[in-house]
Design an enzyme around this catalytic site. Structure first.
Site, short mmCIF file in Angstrom:
data_model
loop_
_atom_site.label_atom_id
_atom_site.label_comp_id
_atom_site.label_asym_id
_atom_site.label_seq_id
_atom_site.Cartn_x
_atom_site.Cartn_y
_atom_site.Cartn_z
CG ASP A 1 29.42 -40.27 -1.58
OD1 ASP A 1 29.32 -39.59 -2.61
OD2 ASP A 1 28.51 -40.98 -1.14
CD GLU B 1 25.33 -33.55 -2.21
OE1 GLU B 1 24.74 -34.19 -1.32
OE2 GLU B 1 25.15 -33.72 -3.42
#
Length: 588
Positions: free
Chosen positions: A32, A208
């Protein structure tokens, strides 16, 4: 995100051999990511979930070589993870730069199983990546993966904007309800004005990880789609207006490994763009390397880099060696980047591959579990050359564990540590742990037995089910050295007595263990049809030391000389060769 301008760029001689980026650039659990350039310095910030200190940051001046600052959220005032679920905690940080300050936004996920996600989003600022960071300011919390975009370029209006994922828990709706945008006031440090939904994603779904960029009159929205597993992808949409509407690239994903199980780099997605001082573009993205085709990813999700070109009509493209939009293991490095001046490299801690740390602070590779480093339970100074842990709660606890561990970064490795501990109860334990989360771990530890005295035991926790895989072994007086030998999905514990500065003989203890269970795939339990899961695996495996005292008296255990040995070239551990039913030769 905006990079500060750079002057005095020097180029490498034309006849010099170009550097190559070798993927993954950050091995082991580093997912991430957020990639930022400030002048001649590049920063990669990655998720840390339940591990502390929160948000690991790496630094580079050439995109090839990376050094770690360790985690930057080092105080309880910045993050409190006590009680957070496995794979909860710090999700998807975004590091940006404006007004001479680093801005860090991040999610603290308190629960996420089932339909709901209880998320707290924050922003904190600092003049240096190494801090001190300001007290966090709360941001909208009805979603996750927040990021900041500063429209401070030559054609921008100087304003900043917060983006995040809108999560919808209601049955019959798309839970990934789109990307929201709201203005962020950098002076007041709060959002202002209306919230707008600027993108609802493509047919890949699970939209996302938003990041926003500006180039040549276009605003580019980079998102992750397809879920975080084998169908993960990077998608790009663009608009002439910051508020949209955003139209996705008609050519499809910018990057994906989906439907290509033969690729070594799988799960490619969740990406961040950066422009070099020379005008070259690169994409940082998460990836994973399973032990077998679509098998266990014991290293978790790692960080890789790809080179990006732009089409004549303004769309980014990754030209992977296996085809358009696929990740490559070897990528050309930007020219002359190694000679780019750095303003912050001197702030980096000294590299220390072995040992727990210098002075009173743990070295950057070491992390603690849900519990900030604190002299009440952890000390590097009470005994010279040793790490002292005061026994905490069990390995199944989500609160006050005494664990110090580092990421597993190789599928074949050895780890050894010397232990000085004198338990007086079966409820006092200390040793070497190979763990994924509170429900998945292997633990070789010293403890006490009423009949045998000080003993070694091997404990296994498999999705919460506890067992001991061998009879206890009585251990005489003196220091004990514990070792873990891992070869792909097989692991074996060993022990030896430390006598006159050496280990005379290594003894295997317990059976060969399935280390493939300590993986994202095995940790994830749920129903793909509904999208609701009782547990997720987002972190990758760790190896380290820990101590428990379930009597509550804070019994101490000391550890020294930790050595993590990369054995992917087929080399044996240091010291006498082990007698193990494990393949020691390199993989084909």
């Amino acid at each position: 995100m905006t990079a500060a301008p750079t002057t005095g760029t020097a180029r490498r001689p034309a006849d010099a051999e170009p550097d190559v980026i070798r993927n993954p650039v950050l091995r082991g659990f580093h997912p991430d990511l957020s990639l930022l350039r400030v002048g001649g310095d590049y920063y990669l910030a990655t998720s840390t979930f339940e591990w502390l200190p929160g948000v690991t940051v790496h630094h580079s001046t050439d995109l090839v070589n990376w050094r770690s600052y360790g985690g930057v959220l080092r105080e309880p005032r910045l993050i409190d993870l006590s009680g957070n679920p496995d794979s909860g905690g710090v999700w998807a940080p975004c590091l940006s730069y404006a007004d001479g300050l680093f801005h860090l936004v991040y999610s603290d996920v308190k629960s996420f199983a089932g339909a709901f996600k209880d998320v707290r989003n924050f922003v904190t600022v600092a003049e240096s990546v190494d801090g001190p960071w300001s007290d966090p300011v709360p941001l909208p919390g009805h979603g996750f993966d927040p990021s900041l975009f500063h429209d401070t370029g030559p054609d921008g209006d100087g304003r900043s904007w917060l983006l995040w994922v809108d999560w919808d828990h209601r049955p019959g709706t798309n839970p990934f309800a789109g990307i929201l945008l709201q203005e962020y006031d950098r002076v007041l440090r709060k959002v202002v004005g209306p919230v707008q939904r600027i993108f609802t994603g493509t047919s890949l779904g699970c939209t996302e990880g938003p990041h926003l960029y500006r180039r040549c009159g276009w605003y580019y929205l980079v998102t992750a789609e397809g879920g975080t597993s084998w169908d993960h992808a990077v998608t790009v949409a663009r608009s002439r207006s910051l508020r949209g509407p955003y139209r996705p690239d008609p050519a499809g994903p910018l990057l994906t490994s989906a439907h290509r199980p033969e690729l070594e780099l799988q799960k490619a997605g969740h990406a961040s763009l950066v422009e070099t001082p020379e005008g070259d573009w690169y994409l940082a993205h998460l990836t994973a390397r399973p032990l077998t085709s679509r098998g266990a990813c014991v290293l978790g999700r790692e960080t890789a880099l790809q080179q990006v070109d732009w089409t004549a009509d303004g769309w980014p493209r990754v030209a992977g060696t296996a085809g358009k939009g696929t990740p490559s293991l070897l990528v050309p490095a930007p020219p002359a980047a190694a000679e780019q001046p750095s303003s912050r490299a001197a702030e980096l801690p000294e590299e220390n591959p072995d040992g727990f740390g210098a002075g009173s602070v743990l070295a950057p590779q070491w992390m603690t579990l849900r519990r900030h480093e604190d002299p009440s339970w952890l000390s590097l100074t009470r005994r010279t050359g040793w790490l002292r842990l005061r026994g905490g709660e069990s390995l199944s606890s989500r609160h006050r564990q005494s664990v110090v561990a580092r990421r597993q970064q190789h599928t074949r490795f050895d780890f050894r540590v010397t232990v000085s501990a004198w338990p007086g109860s079966p409820r006092q334990m200390a040793g070497l742990v190979h763990l994924y989360n509170t429900e998945l771990w292997h633990y070789l530890h010293l403890t006490w037995d009423e009949d045998l005295g000080r003993v070694l035991r091997v404990a296994v926790c498999d999705r919460g089910k506890y067992s001991e895989t061998a009879d206890p072994v009585a251990v005489g007086p003196g220091l004990v050295v514990l070792r873990l030998v891992v070869r792909d999905d097989q692991a074996r514990f060993q022990w030896a007595l430390w006598d006159l500065g050496r280990c005379e003989e290594w003894f295997p203890i317990g059976p060969v263990l399935d280390s493939g269970r300590l993986s994202d795939e095995y940790a994830t339990v749920g129903d793909p049809a509904t999208g609701h899961y009782s547990s997720w695996g987002f972190t990758g495996a760790f190896v380290g030391v820990c101590a428990q005292d379930l009597t509550g008296s804070g019994w101490p255990a000391d550890f020294a000389a930790p050595v993590y040995h990369d054995a992917e070239d087929g080399s044996a551990p240091d010291g006498p060769d082990p007698v193990l039913p494990l393949p020691m030769e390199p993989r084909a």
